[in-house]
Write a protein that holds these residues in place. Structure first.
Motif, PDB file in Angstrom:
ATOM      1  N   GLN A   1       0.837  -1.185   0.000  1.00  0.00           N
ATOM      2  CA  GLN A   1       0.000   0.000   0.000  1.00  0.00           C
ATOM      3  C   GLN A   1       0.881   1.247   0.000  1.00  0.00           C
ATOM      4  OE1 GLN A   1      -3.376   0.685   0.325  1.00  0.00           O
ATOM      5  NE2 GLN A   1      -4.213  -1.359   0.311  1.00  0.00           N
ATOM      6  N   VAL A   2       0.413   2.256  -0.666  1.00  0.00           N
ATOM      7  CA  VAL A   2       1.122   3.526  -0.701  1.00  0.00           C
ATOM      8  C   VAL A   2       0.138   4.612  -0.287  1.00  0.00           C
ATOM      9  CG1 VAL A   2       0.621   3.796  -3.168  1.00  0.00           C
ATOM     10  CG2 VAL A   2       2.522   5.036  -2.143  1.00  0.00           C
ATOM     11  N   GLN A   3       0.612   5.560   0.468  1.00  0.00           N
ATOM     12  CA  GLN A   3      -0.215   6.693   0.890  1.00  0.00           C
ATOM     13  C   GLN A   3      -0.033   7.834  -0.103  1.00  0.00           C
ATOM     14  OE1 GLN A   3      -2.229   6.221   3.581  1.00  0.00           O
ATOM     15  NE2 GLN A   3      -1.358   4.152   3.628  1.00  0.00           N
ATOM     16  N   LEU A   4      -1.123   8.449  -0.523  1.00  0.00           N
ATOM     17  CA  LEU A   4      -1.084   9.467  -1.564  1.00  0.00           C
ATOM     18  C   LEU A   4      -1.734  10.760  -1.086  1.00  0.00           C
ATOM     19  CD1 LEU A   4      -2.263   7.120  -4.465  1.00  0.00           C
ATOM     20  CD2 LEU A   4       0.089   7.784  -3.936  1.00  0.00           C
ATOM     21  N   VAL A   5      -1.083  11.882  -1.378  1.00  0.00           N
ATOM     22  CA  VAL A   5      -1.608  13.192  -1.012  1.00  0.00           C
ATOM     23  C   VAL A   5      -1.512  14.120  -2.217  1.00  0.00           C
ATOM     24  CG1 VAL A   5      -1.401  15.174   0.513  1.00  0.00           C
ATOM     25  CG2 VAL A   5      -0.907  12.881   1.392  1.00  0.00           C
ATOM     26  N   GLU A   6      -2.673  14.614  -2.656  1.00  0.00           N
ATOM     27  CA  GLU A   6      -2.722  15.522  -3.808  1.00  0.00           C
ATOM     28  C   GLU A   6      -2.638  16.969  -3.363  1.00  0.00           C
ATOM     29  OE1 GLU A   6      -5.842  12.202  -4.628  1.00  0.00           O
ATOM     30  OE2 GLU A   6      -5.233  13.479  -2.954  1.00  0.00           O
ATOM     31  N   SER A   7      -2.161  17.808  -4.270  1.00  0.00           N
ATOM     32  CA  SER A   7      -2.142  19.252  -4.045  1.00  0.00           C
ATOM     33  C   SER A   7      -2.170  19.957  -5.391  1.00  0.00           C
ATOM     34  CB  SER A   7      -0.895  19.671  -3.263  1.00  0.00           C
ATOM     35  OG  SER A   7       0.282  19.360  -3.994  1.00  0.00           O
ATOM     36  N   GLY A   8      -2.425  21.269  -5.353  1.00  0.00           N
ATOM     37  CA  GLY A   8      -2.338  22.063  -6.557  1.00  0.00           C
ATOM     38  C   GLY A   8      -3.654  22.468  -7.184  1.00  0.00           C
ATOM     39  N   GLY A   9      -4.762  21.990  -6.625  1.00  0.00           N
ATOM     40  CA  GLY A   9      -6.048  22.384  -7.178  1.00  0.00           C
ATOM     41  C   GLY A   9      -6.356  23.845  -6.909  1.00  0.00           C
ATOM     42  N   GLY A  10      -7.429  24.335  -7.533  1.00  0.00           N
ATOM     43  CA  GLY A  10      -7.828  25.714  -7.309  1.00  0.00           C
ATOM     44  C   GLY A  10      -8.855  26.169  -8.310  1.00  0.00           C
ATOM     45  N   LEU A  11      -9.060  27.472  -8.327  1.00  0.00           N
ATOM     46  CA  LEU A  11     -10.011  28.104  -9.237  1.00  0.00           C
ATOM     47  C   LEU A  11      -9.241  28.800 -10.351  1.00  0.00           C
ATOM     48  CD1 LEU A  11     -12.882  29.142  -9.959  1.00  0.00           C
ATOM     49  CD2 LEU A  11     -12.447  31.050  -8.388  1.00  0.00           C
ATOM     50  N   VAL A  12      -9.636  28.530 -11.581  1.00  0.00           N
ATOM     51  CA  VAL A  12      -8.949  29.117 -12.729  1.00  0.00           C
ATOM     52  C   VAL A  12      -9.972  29.441 -13.799  1.00  0.00           C
ATOM     53  CG1 VAL A  12      -8.476  26.866 -13.787  1.00  0.00           C
ATOM     54  CG2 VAL A  12      -6.984  28.804 -14.294  1.00  0.00           C
ATOM     55  N   GLN A  13      -9.672  30.442 -14.602  1.00  0.00           N
ATOM     56  CA  GLN A  13     -10.566  30.779 -15.707  1.00  0.00           C
ATOM     57  C   GLN A  13     -10.357  29.821 -16.878  1.00  0.00           C
ATOM     58  OE1 GLN A  13      -9.842  34.952 -16.592  1.00  0.00           O
ATOM     59  NE2 GLN A  13     -11.610  35.543 -15.353  1.00  0.00           N
ATOM     60  N   ALA A  14     -11.385  29.678 -17.666  1.00  0.00           N
ATOM     61  CA  ALA A  14     -11.288  28.846 -18.863  1.00  0.00           C
ATOM     62  C   ALA A  14     -10.113  29.322 -19.722  1.00  0.00           C
ATOM     63  CB  ALA A  14     -12.586  28.913 -19.656  1.00  0.00           C
ATOM     64  N   GLY A  15      -9.365  28.356 -20.237  1.00  0.00           N
ATOM     65  CA  GLY A  15      -8.180  28.664 -21.013  1.00  0.00           C
ATOM     66  C   GLY A  15      -6.906  28.712 -20.199  1.00  0.00           C
ATOM     67  N   GLY A  16      -7.045  28.710 -18.882  1.00  0.00           N
ATOM     68  CA  GLY A  16      -5.894  28.767 -18.008  1.00  0.00           C
ATOM     69  C   GLY A  16      -5.266  27.407 -17.753  1.00  0.00           C
ATOM     70  N   SER A  17      -4.294  27.394 -16.851  1.00  0.00           N
ATOM     71  CA  SER A  17      -3.536  26.179 -16.554  1.00  0.00           C
ATOM     72  C   SER A  17      -3.440  25.954 -15.049  1.00  0.00           C
ATOM     73  CB  SER A  17      -2.114  26.290 -17.119  1.00  0.00           C
ATOM     74  OG  SER A  17      -2.112  26.431 -18.516  1.00  0.00           O
ATOM     75  N   LEU A  18      -3.314  24.683 -14.688  1.00  0.00           N
ATOM     76  CA  LEU A  18      -3.027  24.283 -13.321  1.00  0.00           C
ATOM     77  C   LEU A  18      -2.097  23.086 -13.364  1.00  0.00           C
ATOM     78  CD1 LEU A  18      -6.451  24.385 -11.386  1.00  0.00           C
ATOM     79  CD2 LEU A  18      -4.447  25.814 -10.934  1.00  0.00           C
ATOM     80  N   ARG A  19      -1.330  22.924 -12.300  1.00  0.00           N
ATOM     81  CA  ARG A  19      -0.457  21.753 -12.180  1.00  0.00           C
ATOM     82  C   ARG A  19      -0.772  21.042 -10.882  1.00  0.00           C
ATOM     83  NH1 ARG A  19       4.347  19.991 -14.421  1.00  0.00           N
ATOM     84  NH2 ARG A  19       5.814  18.876 -13.073  1.00  0.00           N
ATOM     85  N   LEU A  20      -1.254  19.833 -10.989  1.00  0.00           N
ATOM     86  CA  LEU A  20      -1.544  19.023  -9.817  1.00  0.00           C
ATOM     87  C   LEU A  20      -0.328  18.167  -9.482  1.00  0.00           C
ATOM     88  CD1 LEU A  20      -5.163  17.770 -10.612  1.00  0.00           C
ATOM     89  CD2 LEU A  20      -4.423  19.927  -9.575  1.00  0.00           C
ATOM     90  N   SER A  21      -0.119  17.973  -8.194  1.00  0.00           N
ATOM     91  CA  SER A  21       0.961  17.102  -7.742  1.00  0.00           C
ATOM     92  C   SER A  21       0.417  16.068  -6.773  1.00  0.00           C
ATOM     93  CB  SER A  21       2.050  17.920  -7.045  1.00  0.00           C
ATOM     94  OG  SER A  21       2.705  18.769  -7.948  1.00  0.00           O
ATOM     95  N   CYS A  22       1.076  14.938  -6.747  1.00  0.00           N
ATOM     96  CA  CYS A  22       0.696  13.860  -5.834  1.00  0.00           C
ATOM     97  C   CYS A  22       1.979  13.331  -5.203  1.00  0.00           C
ATOM     98  CB  CYS A  22      -0.023  12.763  -6.587  1.00  0.00           C
ATOM     99  SG  CYS A  22      -0.406  11.291  -5.616  1.00  0.00           S
TER     100      CYS A  22
END
Length: 123
Positions: A1-22
């Motif tokens: 088993q591996v423990q996973l924690v996500e980050s990097g979400g948020g609010l962005v306008q259409a056409g924008g970018s986000l980078r999620l990390s785990c």
């Protein structure tokens, strides 16, 4: 088993970018296929992207192909999802998951899941 924690979400306008990390715990991260899934309100959790153990192969849902890029760093036990040209329909809770099966893309093949990070794309 591996423990996973996500980050990097948020609010962005259409056409924008986000980078999620785990970030993953454990010494066997490189033995897992890693994937990203998402779930919008009232909908089933769906596959977004996956990457094989050595990062040599990647798989994408048709809806995100060409806009999203999955990558991993086995030395740092992390997997990332770069999301470009975001659309309102990308709004969802995004989950990181691990699978002991090579080339896994089916939800049922993933055994460990993070808690999710919210992505909201405004029009």
């Amino acid at each position: 088993q591996v423990q996973l924690v996500e980050s990097g979400g948020g609010l962005v306008q259409a056409g924008g970018s986000l980078r999620l990390s785990c970030a993953a715990s454990g010494r066997t991260f490189s033995s897992y296929t890693m994937g990203w899934f998402r779930q919008a309100p009232g909908k089933e959790r769906e596959f977004v992207a996956a990457i094989t153990r050595d990062g040599g192969d990647t798989y994408y849902a048709v809806s995100v192909r060409g806009r999203f890029t999955i990558s991993r760093d086995n030395a740092k036990n992390t997997v990332n999802l770069q999301m470009n040209r975001l659309k309102p329909e990308d709004t969802a809770l995004y989950y990181c998951a691990s699978s002991p099966f090579p080339s896994a893309t089916i939800k049922g093949d993933f055994r460990s899941w993070g808690q999710g990070t919210q992505v909201t794309v405004s029009s």
